[in-house]
Design an enzyme around this catalytic site. Sequence first.
Site, PDB file in Angstrom:
ATOM      1  N   GLY A 318       0.809  -1.215   0.000  1.00 54.26           N
ATOM      2  CA  GLY A 318       0.000   0.000   0.000  1.00 54.26           C
ATOM      3  C   GLY A 318       0.837   1.258   0.000  1.00 54.26           C
ATOM      4  O   GLY A 318       0.341   2.346  -0.291  1.00 54.26           O
ATOM      5  N   SER A 320       3.335   1.731  -2.029  1.00 56.30           N
ATOM      6  CA  SER A 320       3.861   1.925  -3.390  1.00 56.30           C
ATOM      7  C   SER A 320       3.550   3.322  -3.911  1.00 56.30           C
ATOM      8  O   SER A 320       2.438   3.821  -3.756  1.00 56.30           O
ATOM      9  CB  SER A 320       3.236   0.900  -4.343  1.00 56.30           C
TER      10      SER A 320
END
Length: 461
Positions: A318, A320
Amino acid sequence: MRHARRRIVRRVTRLAAVGGLLLGGAMVTQAAMASETPPAAARTLSSAAGTPDTGAALVSRLGTARTAGNWIGADGRPVVAVTDEAAAREVRRAGAEAKVVSHSMNELKSATSALRSAPRVAGTAWAVDYRTNRVVVSADSTVSAGDWSRMSQVAAHIGSFVRMERLKGTFTTRLNGAQPILSTGGRCSAGFNVTNGQSDFILTAGHCGPAGSTWFADNQGNQQLGRTVSSTFPGNDFSLVQYASGKAGDGADVVAIGGGNGVRITGLADAAVGQRVFRSGSTSGLHDGQVTALNATVNYPEGTVTGLIQTNVCAEPGDSGGPLFSNGIALGVTSGGSGDCTAGGTTFFQPVTRALTALNVKLIVSAQNAGSAARSAAPSPAPSASAAQGAVAPSAASPGSSAPVTGASGQTLLARLTDTRNVGPGLLVIAGSLIALVATRYIRAEQDRKAYQRYYSATWG
């Protein structure tokens, strides 16, 4: 005597009300002036911004046959790896520290080329460790014993300066489809705001979704944020999400770090080995660590990505696309890695300068209310030279100057009105002063009317 006291009270009230009007007007004027972004501060930056640090300049001048990289020492001084004493003397004359090593950058690059030519093994990564003058090959827990043995044979054939190491985690991109989906590609984090002069975009990771992916600002998918218009992955790992409104809005130069707080982004640069850096993501928040290598190659299950920044900063699914920065300078966006923020791990980042050059856009900095002139400048390509920050001791580095995150869901109307940076407080003072003036006039008129009634009532008896 009573009438005299009443006159004094009324006079003091009127004076206070007039003073309140003057004060409120001054507050509104000051807030309006503060809300205007100074022309010099409202600007966009391409990756051409910044001045090369001493270490990078020395490496460029001496060449890759006589040097093997540079990094920031514990005291903040640049350290340059050199292959001969003559080069070492030149480095010392320039005020940097020299370290004589056995292998030049040309040899180290030749080793990474040989690794790249070998059969691809998902779950492996390699990078040049400037400080130890080695090429470090990492393999995660998914690499089989057979693949590990074959990689070890390739490394042994290259030379003893190639070191093999096993990691407990797995190299994965930090996308997490199991979390509430914020785009058609999955859940990611916004990186930095950028512009091409006509429209504004979010720079984030390319693996988050292909071109055409739709992004939302809420878990329910009611607030459409924008759409991915360009995406590159694998090879590189960056993408552009165009805002549905076309503009990033207020706070475009701020990255969130949690709790309604943010850091103001003031520029961009290439990362330096040894540099203390900070990463922010929507899953794990703000974390810090150091740059351990540059130009890293990672063989994700989805494909190979090269030219990445390697760090020991943790990240989780998450995160990224989230920003990597130091002292307010944008460095990269989160690509992937191994581990988590409980046990720690390795995280790789796509360099911002490389992404901006490829996408032909500029970073938005210090531009909460940027003027059109600042945003309309045509993007320019990045130079080949490094634009790294000046030397700063890792222990002295900080995320950057603090700034509020605009549009925070927890900010109430009362909070906005009482914020000293807004015109609300001044308007409240003006309104209160006007009410006081009207009230004193009304009270005086009532008192005069009653006095008139008493006088004529007594006269007409």
